[in-house]
Enzyme design. Structure first.
Site, mmCIF file in Angstrom:
data_model
loop_
_atom_site.group_PDB
_atom_site.id
_atom_site.type_symbol
_atom_site.label_atom_id
_atom_site.label_comp_id
_atom_site.label_asym_id
_atom_site.label_seq_id
_atom_site.Cartn_x
_atom_site.Cartn_y
_atom_site.Cartn_z
ATOM 1 N N LYS A 177 13.711 5.107 3.159
ATOM 2 C CA LYS A 177 13.237 3.675 2.652
ATOM 3 C C LYS A 177 13.034 3.544 1.359
ATOM 4 C CE LYS A 177 8.836 3.002 2.888
ATOM 5 N NZ LYS A 177 8.148 2.316 1.663
ATOM 6 N N ASN A 178 12.480 4.471 0.446
ATOM 7 C CA ASN A 178 12.226 4.335 -0.841
ATOM 8 C C ASN A 178 13.395 4.360 -1.664
ATOM 9 O OD1 ASN A 178 9.469 3.980 -0.197
ATOM 10 N ND2 ASN A 178 8.746 5.882 -0.992
ATOM 11 N N ARG B 29 -3.179 0.363 -7.907
ATOM 12 C CA ARG B 29 -1.722 0.169 -8.159
ATOM 13 C C ARG B 29 -1.241 -1.034 -9.117
ATOM 14 N NH1 ARG B 29 1.317 1.664 -2.506
ATOM 15 N NH2 ARG B 29 2.790 2.482 -3.942
ATOM 16 N N CYS C 41 0.496 -1.231 0.351
ATOM 17 C CA CYS C 41 -0.483 -0.394 1.133
ATOM 18 C C CYS C 41 -1.692 -0.230 0.063
ATOM 19 C CB CYS C 41 0.016 1.033 1.007
ATOM 20 S SG CYS C 41 0.895 1.582 2.372
ATOM 21 N N ASP D 186 3.187 11.262 -0.675
ATOM 22 C CA ASP D 186 3.589 10.623 0.394
ATOM 23 C C ASP D 186 3.256 11.769 1.620
ATOM 24 O OD1 ASP D 186 3.667 8.077 -0.633
ATOM 25 O OD2 ASP D 186 6.156 7.920 -0.803
ATOM 26 N N ARG E 195 6.496 -0.017 9.024
ATOM 27 C CA ARG E 195 6.915 -0.128 7.742
ATOM 28 C C ARG E 195 7.866 0.869 7.332
ATOM 29 N NH1 ARG E 195 2.850 -1.125 3.055
ATOM 30 N NH2 ARG E 195 4.727 -1.224 2.172
#
Ligand code: UD1
Length: 434
Positions: A22-23, A130, A125, A315, A407
């Site tokens: 995903k990233n 952030r 999230c 993560d 997600r």
């Protein structure tokens, strides 16, 4: 809202195919804004975050065609061709950006291509404040003029972006990606110092090079970009997801099982497998995958500190905490990247885990068993740690708010069921009568 029910205690055995990352996929899709030619990406995971970004890119004028599910490697993975012949807009609205923080990545490419952009400040999230100051400072260094008005970043580069030296005061994956993409089309040379080295940045840089960008130092913390007037299309295959790989590695370990993670790449998960090996888990790189097993041995307590790559990834912090909840002894898990990333702790405690948090450190004292309980997902990785704990707990665990999992984990439930897990998704409709 859907929920997931898990009846724990089954050692998982079999094969799990690892999806595209995903990233890596998100910035690669955004790179389509840098060229008017088609960018064909294969091995994309089928995830809510990917659809959210596809909607945003479509609203900016990117034409997206899905070419079918199976790619040339024969395993399931989407193939998308993204073509931005001409931008139809330069605004990323709040409604789309709030759903996913990575939307901020359109800022640099829009500025590089159109000389202007209007991007809502992001959501994502809830794992800390952030901010996006590093993205903004980097783009300002390349000559962008920025204002913050009504929750929007208003950016202009009337005379185009100019190469410069950007030294990041803190390692940021997203800021490195944003400025790197912008620099490919800037005039002259840009040097990114203290750049993030996450493998997903290597994937992005390699794709940009395939599109005609000139980038040296890929894989290091110093990227040197010689700007070019235009980029072309390319075909690129997204790397395997290292967080999904690590998560299923923990699933094998926590249940005392034996899983082969197909298509996994051992290199990028080195920091995770090292911790697992120190905990007594067997990890072997095999052709086309990674085998992870724990055969009756206990789980040794291992201290873990999250760090930028190549250190232990934030993560994977929640997942390894679930593993250490069953450890022999006490493990200290220190989170250095995000200040509010222990939201899984109270939920794990509901299942009987013994965890004390002091500032950014959690002391996890292993217990012989956790008991299933109703728990609530709070963010993407926290929620999967509850699933992992549920797989090893006695009795039933009911995880609510599973949209967080959608997600970032492709077909999580079917993948686990195929390896013997007793896990099911209960659709929201069932909830009405419950
Ligand atoms: C990316 C990953 C996310 C991962 C994180 C850290 C994607 C889509 N997401 O997120 O899964 O957890 O890297 O590996 O790739 N920061 C600032 N100012 C900024 C930007 C960041 O202070 O302008 C801080 C953040 O608050 C955080 C740290 O820098 O404390 C690292 O964040 P960053 O690497 O930017 O994370 P993301 O790119 O958002």
């Amino acid at each position: 809202m859907d929920r997931i029910r898990i009846t724990g205690g089954v050692p998982l055995e079999g094969d799990i195919p690892i999806s595209g990352a995903k990233n890596a996929a998100l910035p690669l899709m955004v790179a389509s804004l840098l060229t008017d030619e088609p960018l064909r990406l294969s091995n994309l995971p089928h995830l809510v975050d990917i659809s959210t970004l596809a909607n945003l890119l479509t609203s900016l004028g990117v034409d997206i065609v899905m070419e079918g599910d199976a790619d040339d490697g024969g395993h399931i993975g989407r193939v998308l061709t993204l073509t931005c012949g001409a931008l139809s807009g330069t605004t990323a609205p709040y409604d789309l950006v709030r759903r996913m923080r990575a939307s901020i990545l359109v800022l640099g490419p829009l500025l590089a291509r159109a000389g202007r952009a209007r991007v809502s400040l992001p959501g994502g999230c809830a794992i800390g404040t952030r901010p996006v100051d590093l993205h903004l400072a980097g783009l300002t260094e390349l000559g962008a003029e920025l204002d913050l008005t009504d929750g929007y970043i208003e950016a202009r580069a009337p005379r185009g972006l100019k190469g410069s030296v950007v030294r990041f005061p803190k390692v940021s994956v997203g800021a490195t990606e944003n400025v790197l993409m912008a620099a490919t089309l800037a005039e002259g040379e840009t040097v990114l110092e203290n750049a993030a080295r996450e493998p997903e940045i290597g994937d992005l840089a390699n794709c940009l090079v395939a599109m005609g960008a000139r980038i040296d130092g890929v894989g290091t913390d110093r990227l040197v970009v010689a700007g070019v007037p235009r980029l072309s299309g390319a075909r690129y295959r997204v790397m395997p997801d290292r967080v999904e790989t690590g998560t299923f590695a923990v699933a094998a370990a926590i249940t005392g099982g034996d899983l082969t993670l197909r298509h996994a790449d051992a290199g990028p998960v080195g920091a995770v497998t090292e911790v697992m090996e120190r905990a007594g888990v067997e990890v072997t790189a095999e052709t086309g995958g990674l085998r992870v097993r724990r055969d009756g041995a206990g789980i040794a307590a291992v201290d873990v500190t999250t760090q930028p790559y190549p250190g232990f990834p934030t993560d994977m912090q929640a997942q390894v905490m679930a593993l250490m909840a069953f450890g022999d002894g006490a493990a200290v898990i220190t989170e250095t990247i995000f200040e509010n990333r222990f939201m899984h702790v109270p939920e794990l405690a509901r299942m009987g885990a013994d965890i004390t948090v002091t500032g950014s450190a959690a002391t996890v004292r292993g217990v012989p068993e956790l008991k299933g309980a109703p728990v609530m997902a709070t963010d993407l990785r926290a929620s999967v740690s509850l699933v992992l704990a549920g797989l090893a707990a006695t009795g039933d665990t009911l995880v609510s708010r599973v949209y967080h999992l959608d997600r970032g984990y492709e077909r999580l439930v079917p993948k686990l069921v195929a390896c013997g897990a007793r896990i099911e998704r209960i659709p929201a409709r069932g909830e009405a009568g419950a």
